[in-house]
Motif scaffolding. Structure first.
Motif, PDB file in Angstrom:
ATOM      1  N   ARG A 253       6.280  -0.577 -11.894  1.00  0.00           N
ATOM      2  CA  ARG A 253       5.285  -1.000 -10.906  1.00  0.00           C
ATOM      3  C   ARG A 253       5.072   0.115  -9.907  1.00  0.00           C
ATOM      4  O   ARG A 253       6.003   0.829  -9.538  1.00  0.00           O
ATOM      5  CB  ARG A 253       5.747  -2.274 -10.201  1.00  0.00           C
ATOM      6  CG  ARG A 253       4.870  -2.716  -9.019  1.00  0.00           C
ATOM      7  CD  ARG A 253       5.336  -4.048  -8.473  1.00  0.00           C
ATOM      8  NE  ARG A 253       4.976  -5.116  -9.375  1.00  0.00           N
ATOM      9  CZ  ARG A 253       3.839  -5.814  -9.288  1.00  0.00           C
ATOM     10  NH1 ARG A 253       2.964  -5.539  -8.329  1.00  0.00           N
ATOM     11  NH2 ARG A 253       3.561  -6.769 -10.136  1.00  0.00           N
ATOM     12  N   LEU A 254       3.814   0.264  -9.493  1.00  0.00           N
ATOM     13  CA  LEU A 254       3.465   1.275  -8.502  1.00  0.00           C
ATOM     14  C   LEU A 254       3.355   0.651  -7.118  1.00  0.00           C
ATOM     15  O   LEU A 254       2.741  -0.414  -6.955  1.00  0.00           O
ATOM     16  CB  LEU A 254       2.123   1.931  -8.857  1.00  0.00           C
ATOM     17  CG  LEU A 254       2.048   2.723 -10.160  1.00  0.00           C
ATOM     18  CD1 LEU A 254       0.646   3.298 -10.349  1.00  0.00           C
ATOM     19  CD2 LEU A 254       3.076   3.829 -10.166  1.00  0.00           C
ATOM     20  N   VAL A 255       3.924   1.327  -6.136  1.00  0.00           N
ATOM     21  CA  VAL A 255       3.806   0.893  -4.749  1.00  0.00           C
ATOM     22  C   VAL A 255       3.393   2.083  -3.902  1.00  0.00           C
ATOM     23  O   VAL A 255       3.590   3.243  -4.283  1.00  0.00           O
ATOM     24  CB  VAL A 255       5.120   0.294  -4.221  1.00  0.00           C
ATOM     25  CG1 VAL A 255       5.528  -0.928  -5.028  1.00  0.00           C
ATOM     26  CG2 VAL A 255       6.235   1.339  -4.228  1.00  0.00           C
TER      27      VAL A 255
ATOM     28  N   SER B 155       2.180  -3.111  -3.434  1.00  0.00           N
ATOM     29  CA  SER B 155       1.685  -2.761  -4.755  1.00  0.00           C
ATOM     30  C   SER B 155       0.358  -2.013  -4.660  1.00  0.00           C
ATOM     31  O   SER B 155      -0.482  -2.308  -3.802  1.00  0.00           O
ATOM     32  CB  SER B 155       1.501  -4.016  -5.606  1.00  0.00           C
ATOM     33  OG  SER B 155       2.735  -4.664  -5.793  1.00  0.00           O
ATOM     34  N   VAL B 156       0.184  -1.053  -5.594  1.00  0.00           N
ATOM     35  CA  VAL B 156      -1.029  -0.234  -5.623  1.00  0.00           C
ATOM     36  C   VAL B 156      -1.668  -0.345  -7.009  1.00  0.00           C
ATOM     37  O   VAL B 156      -1.024  -0.043  -8.015  1.00  0.00           O
ATOM     38  CB  VAL B 156      -0.720   1.244  -5.315  1.00  0.00           C
ATOM     39  CG1 VAL B 156      -1.978   2.084  -5.468  1.00  0.00           C
ATOM     40  CG2 VAL B 156      -0.165   1.380  -3.908  1.00  0.00           C
ATOM     41  N   ALA B 157      -2.903  -0.799  -7.063  1.00  0.00           N
ATOM     42  CA  ALA B 157      -3.639  -0.899  -8.326  1.00  0.00           C
ATOM     43  C   ALA B 157      -4.717   0.176  -8.377  1.00  0.00           C
ATOM     44  O   ALA B 157      -5.139   0.701  -7.355  1.00  0.00           O
ATOM     45  CB  ALA B 157      -4.266  -2.285  -8.451  1.00  0.00           C
TER      46      ALA B 157
ATOM     47  N   ASP C 165      -4.066  -2.732 -12.617  1.00  0.00           N
ATOM     48  CA  ASP C 165      -3.235  -3.315 -11.562  1.00  0.00           C
ATOM     49  C   ASP C 165      -2.034  -2.413 -11.318  1.00  0.00           C
ATOM     50  O   ASP C 165      -1.963  -1.288 -11.803  1.00  0.00           O
ATOM     51  CB  ASP C 165      -2.799  -4.743 -11.929  1.00  0.00           C
ATOM     52  CG  ASP C 165      -2.177  -4.814 -13.319  1.00  0.00           C
ATOM     53  OD1 ASP C 165      -1.392  -3.906 -13.669  1.00  0.00           O
ATOM     54  OD2 ASP C 165      -2.485  -5.761 -14.060  1.00  0.00           O
ATOM     55  N   ALA C 166      -1.071  -2.919 -10.571  1.00  0.00           N
ATOM     56  CA  ALA C 166       0.072  -2.092 -10.190  1.00  0.00           C
ATOM     57  C   ALA C 166       1.111  -1.963 -11.295  1.00  0.00           C
ATOM     58  O   ALA C 166       1.976  -1.083 -11.230  1.00  0.00           O
ATOM     59  CB  ALA C 166       0.729  -2.667  -8.928  1.00  0.00           C
ATOM     60  N   ASP C 167       1.049  -2.799 -12.304  1.00  0.00           N
ATOM     61  CA  ASP C 167       2.040  -2.768 -13.377  1.00  0.00           C
ATOM     62  C   ASP C 167       1.651  -1.758 -14.445  1.00  0.00           C
ATOM     63  O   ASP C 167       0.468  -1.563 -14.739  1.00  0.00           O
ATOM     64  CB  ASP C 167       2.176  -4.160 -14.007  1.00  0.00           C
ATOM     65  CG  ASP C 167       2.718  -5.177 -13.026  1.00  0.00           C
ATOM     66  OD1 ASP C 167       3.571  -4.807 -12.205  1.00  0.00           O
ATOM     67  OD2 ASP C 167       2.261  -6.343 -13.074  1.00  0.00           O
TER      68      ASP C 167
ATOM     69  N   HIS D 269      -3.999   8.456  -7.511  1.00  0.00           N
ATOM     70  CA  HIS D 269      -4.911   7.415  -7.034  1.00  0.00           C
ATOM     71  C   HIS D 269      -5.923   8.105  -6.133  1.00  0.00           C
ATOM     72  O   HIS D 269      -5.644   8.377  -4.960  1.00  0.00           O
ATOM     73  CB  HIS D 269      -4.163   6.335  -6.271  1.00  0.00           C
ATOM     74  CG  HIS D 269      -4.940   5.059  -6.146  1.00  0.00           C
ATOM     75  ND1 HIS D 269      -6.171   4.997  -5.525  1.00  0.00           N
ATOM     76  CD2 HIS D 269      -4.673   3.797  -6.574  1.00  0.00           C
ATOM     77  CE1 HIS D 269      -6.621   3.757  -5.560  1.00  0.00           C
ATOM     78  NE2 HIS D 269      -5.738   3.003  -6.205  1.00  0.00           N
TER      79      HIS D 269
ATOM     80  N   THR E 253      10.431   1.142 -10.188  1.00  0.00           N
ATOM     81  CA  THR E 253       9.428   1.143  -9.126  1.00  0.00           C
ATOM     82  C   THR E 253       9.150   2.580  -8.726  1.00  0.00           C
ATOM     83  O   THR E 253      10.077   3.332  -8.413  1.00  0.00           O
ATOM     84  CB  THR E 253       9.910   0.351  -7.904  1.00  0.00           C
ATOM     85  OG1 THR E 253      10.160  -1.006  -8.283  1.00  0.00           O
ATOM     86  CG2 THR E 253       8.864   0.376  -6.799  1.00  0.00           C
TER      87      THR E 253
END
Length: 933
Positions: free
Chosen positions: A758-760, A766-768, A791-793, A811, A831
């Motif tokens: 997952r991206l944060v 969370s960052v999508a 999405d963030a996943d 991003h 993460t």
């Protein structure tokens, strides 16, 4: 004419393509092998390495292509005679450069002119402008000064600055220390800079003009290699090459009197390299429109819907326009998929099979690029996405400037019954085509300006199926409507015993402009960009005939396809002129140019397991009949299926066949076997290819990125070819017995371990919407995934024990970036925290502090900091008018080297390694260009 054989250099290059990691021998080693053992492959590799350098020298001294090719042959035949006298510390490249220059001077500067008749018929004078004359004088000055350099300086300079070798590579060739090479290259640059400055020439300009190296065509390389083999065997050159080449070789290569050429001043024309486009086949004449595709069923989950609106030239919705989907296969086709409604809207579905065809044949071409609208009385409407949405906008154009041409013979008489086909239509990226014309006039290079200013309507070959062929009338005239105002059409003119040519014609009144048109083998020819009304003087063709037979039985092969490819423009994709052999195996070409070399390729009819064969045809300006016969070797069908071991379902993949060089049956096919990729049937994963008896490998490269690299590699023994087994997702050895009709070879692709994450952002939320590279297992092929994460996943796929992989993340909207290494024992989920990316600013200047505007900049990641295959982001800004630049997107923790290109040539910035830091705005100040090539 006796049957010609495939050039051994082609076979050697094919073998090299399959073994890119074998350390190549030095030039000195190749010379020794040729002198001692008469190894043709050693000589072929020397030609491959230095052919561009030699041809570049010959073309700079000799503007006429045929003269340059004669000098090219004479240079390498002189190498045959004097190879034993080359010392180890004498660079072969420098030796060839000196010999080529002296032979080219002796050959003279005979200029071939186009027929007087056609010059009168054309609306503008196509003679070389003053800028090109200045370029030729500048090139002469540069070559003179390079010849004056002492050998100890010229040798490393030629290797490093003209052939692009690194200092370590040059040191290995010369047997020197790397520091010695660096010092002598620097001294050579100083000497040249001083001498050229006295003649009014800057060193940077000098390096630009001598970088225009051109390689030899396959036919020329093959003819030269055959003559070299004959000369090495003690045979006479007479009959193997032209009398002019014999005279050049017999004349020796001693000192020649200096040729006084005025110092080049005034205009310097900077010419850049262009990217060679892939080869495409000739489009067959448009047939009747295909029946509309069957509507997809509810079970077809891979259907893609294309929807949008057709607008008229006034920007209002247009009703009744026909909407086409064009499929760019070997035989391109297209049909009407929808008709715009009263509000201009349309919608149609693209079934899975057609979607696969679009992505397989040309990955960069999707249904967007291949959707076109047509309406009676209007010009074509190309697909556009407005405001980044998924809906397509097809805007029709006015059609008030028709193309009106006239075809005459060299005596000025009209030619009736000639066929004119539309091969391609292009339009300006923005506004009208005025910037394109101005760019062509200024640079005199069609290819260079094309990519900057124009875009193709309907992809590479789409237009060929939208326009029926035209036939010239009794007065030789034809009229073409429907292209649209402010467009550029590529027309193909052909006829019985006429040279088949392609012409660039603009749909606007304008004078004819002479341009440089670079072919696939990087040879520049003079072409003409015509206005909407023009005259074409068609030259007579050279007939080429022959038969296609079974190599073992001698029986004819009816239905065999013979293709003739010529060295034409990189923009002119229909380079194949296919003909089909009759029931006696006989074929005939009626439209080949007598002044060009051609490479003929014989292919079996569908369903017959024959290997293809290559033969070359040399130019013959007297137009005599050429006879080229083919003997095709019958092979073994190798069939199989590529599937996923987890699901058992077909897997999208490419398949490649590689024969080991110790296979005794390889000699039966002189042109070589395999090397090309074959796409499997997307419906069931099956494939079928033609192989040989004996040891070989069938390798599959999955296209989905979820499979493990290198499966089956450990089972392949005695891989003396060093074939890159671990570059494929699955490899299997096959060994058909002599006389076998077929063998089966299934390729099972195994899925590797996956890792979830997952991206944060910096705030932990969370960052999508980021872009990722390295999530898929394409990384071993150096492919940039550029996958967008909704999405963030995310999921990393295809992981294998013992290998690490770096994943890069960007991003752009939030200006965040990050990266992480995935270890084989990583426990998920992970993460990843994205941080503010770094930004780089500065000003690019010359040694004198002058700004360098318009230079393209990019990053190269440090090898120690980046796994093989993964690539950094694709941001490529240019310097502004003051030389200033701003590059955003540095990934924190990554090490970069700043790179620059100008007119296709690399610039040495001598810049230190830059490490990205979170949120840092780093100003490099003035960055000086250390080397301008």
């Amino acid at each position: 004419m006796p049957q010609t054989r495939v050039s051994p250099v082609l076979r050697h290059i094919r073998r090299l393509a399959g073994t890119p990691h074998i350390p190549e021998p030095t030039d000195a080693e190749l010379v020794r092998r040729f002198v001692t053992n008469r190894e043709d492959d050693a000589f072929a590799l020397l030609m491959r390495r230095h052919g561009g350098l030699v041809m570049g020298v010959c073309r700079r001294v000799l503007p006429r292509v045929q003269d340059a090719e004669d000098a090219f042959q004479a240079t390498f035949l002189t190498l045959v005679r004097h190879a034993a006298s080359i010392r180890r510390d004498q660079a072969v490249g420098s030796w060839l450069y000196r010999v080529a220059y002296r032979i080219a001077l002796r050959a003279g500067k005979d200029m071939a002119r186009r027929s007087t008749l056609e010059k009168k018929a054309m609306t503008a004078n196509t003679s070389a402008p003053a800028s090109e004359a200045a370029l030729q004088e500048l090139q002469a000055v540069v070559d003179q000064e390079l010849q004056r350099l002492p050998e100890k300086y010229r040798a490393p300079f030629v290797l490093c600055c003209l052939e692009g070798k690194s200092r370590s590579e040059a040191a290995r060739e010369l047997g020197w220390k790397e520091g010695t090479v660096a010092g002598r290259v620097a001294e050579a640059r100083k000497l040249l800079q001083t001498r050229l400055a006295k003649r009014g020439v800057a060193l940077s300009a000098a390096l630009t003009v001598v970088s225009l190296a051109e390689g030899a065509s396959a036919a020329l390389a093959g003819a030269t290699l055959r003559a070299a083999a004959a000369l090495a065997a003690g045979k006479a050159l007479a009959g193997a090459v032209s009398d002019k080449v014999v005279a050049l070789v017999e004349g020796g290569f001693g000192s020649l009197s200096a040729v006084k050429i005025k110092a080049a001043v005034a205009v310097l024309l900077l010419l850049g390299a262009v990217v060679a486009a892939g080869a495409y086949s000739h489009a067959a004449p448009p047939a009747e429109p295909a029946k509309p595709a069957a509507k997809p069923t509810a079970e077809d989950k891979d259907v893609v819907t294309r929807a949008g609106v057709v607008l008229g030239p006034d920007g209002k919705p247009f009703a009744g326009a026909k909407v086409y989907l064009l499929l760019p296969a070997r035989k391109p086709r297209g049909d009407v998929r929808a008709t715009s409604g009263a509000d201009g809207t349309f919608r149609f579905a693209v079934p899975r099979a057609e979607r696969e065809e679009l992505s397989n044949v040309a990955p960069a071409v999707d249904a967007l690029a291949a959707v076109v609208a047509r309406a009676e009385g209007y010009g074509l409407g190309r697909a556009r996405r407005e405001d980044g949405g998924e809906e397509l906008t097809l805007r029709l154009t006015r059609d008030d400037v028709p193309i009106q041409g006239r075809v005459i013979d060299l005596e000025g008489k009209p030619i009736a019954g000639a066929t004119v086909r539309v091969a391609q239509v292009s339009e300006p990226r923005h506004g009208d085509v005025a910037p394109f014309f101005e760019g062509v006039k200024a640079r005199k290079n069609l290819n260079e300006v094309f990519g900057e200013q124009l875009v193709r309507v309907g992809g590479w070959r789409g237009a060929s199926v939208l326009f029926p062929p035209l036939t010239t009338g009794a007065d030789g005239r034809f009229r073409l409507n429907g292209v649209g105002r402010e467009r550029l059409a590529l027309l193909r003119v052909e006829g019985s015993n006429l040279e088949t040519v392609s012409l660039y014609v603009a749909t606007r009144p304008m004078e004819t402009v002479a341009v440089r048109d670079r072919g696939r083998r990087r040879r520049d020819d003079v072409a003409a960009l015509h206005g909407a009304t023009f005259v074409h003087a068609a030259a007579p063709a050279r007939p080429v005939v022959g038969t296609v037979r079974d190599k073992d039985t001698g029986r004819p092969i009816p239905g065999a396809i013979v293709r003739a490819s010529t060295d034409v423009s990189v923009l002119d994709f229909p380079t194949d002129f296919p003909v089909v052999a009759d029931k006696e195996g006989r074929y005939r070409f009626n439209g080949l140019s007598p002044t060009r070399a051609h490479l003929l390729r014989a292919e079996p009819p569908d369903g017959e397991p024959y290997h293809t064969a290559l033969e070359s045809v040399d130019p013959a300006t007297d137009g005599t009949l050429a006879t080229v016969d083919f003997a095709l070797k019958r092979g073994v069908w190798i069939t199989g299926r590529v599937f996923d071991t987890t699901t058992g379902k077909p897997a999208r993949a490419q398949v490649r066949y590689h024969v080991f060089k110790d296979n005794p049956h390889l000699k039966d096919v002189p042109g070589g076997v395999g090397g090309d990729f074959l796409f499997v049937n997307p419906e069931d994963g099956t494939f079928r290819l033609v192989g040989l008896p004996g040891r070989a490998v069938v390798a599959a490269h999955g296209l989905e990125g979820r499979h493990v690299i290198g499966l089956g590699a450990e089972a392949i023994k005695d891989n003396t070819d060093k074939f890159n087994l671990e570059y494929y997702h699955r490899v299997v050895e096959v060994n058909p017995a002599p006389g076998a009709a077929s063998v089966t070879c299934d390729l099972a692709l195994g899925r590797g371990r996956t890792l979830a994450g997952r991206l944060v952002g910096p705030d932990g939320k969370s960052v999508a919407g980021a872009r990722a590279n390295g999530l898929a297992s394409h990384w071993a092929f150096g492919v940039w995934d550029n996958k967008s994460l909704p999405d963030a996943d995310f999921t990393v796929e295809g992981l294998v024990a013992g290998r690490e992989r770096r994943v890069l993340l960007l991003h752009e909207a939030k200006k965040l970036a990050g990266s992480f290494r995935v270890r084989d024992d990583e426990k998920g989920p992970v993460t990843v925290t994205l941080e503010p990316w770094g930004t780089l600013t500065g000003r690019l200047v010359t040694d004198d502090g002058e700004p360098r505007p318009g230079v393209e900049l990019s990053f190269a990641a440090n090898r120690d900091d980046l796994d093989v295959g993964t690539l950094p982001h694709d941001l490529t800004p240019r310097t502004d008018k003051d030389g200033r630049f701003r590059i955003a997107g540095l990934i924190p923790g990554m090490k970069y080297t700043l790179l620059a290109w100008n007119k296709g040539g690399a610039l040495d910035l001598g810049c230190e390694v830059i490490k990205g830091k979170s949120g840092e705005m780093k100003d490099l100040g003035d960055v000086k260009v250390k080397k301008d090539e």
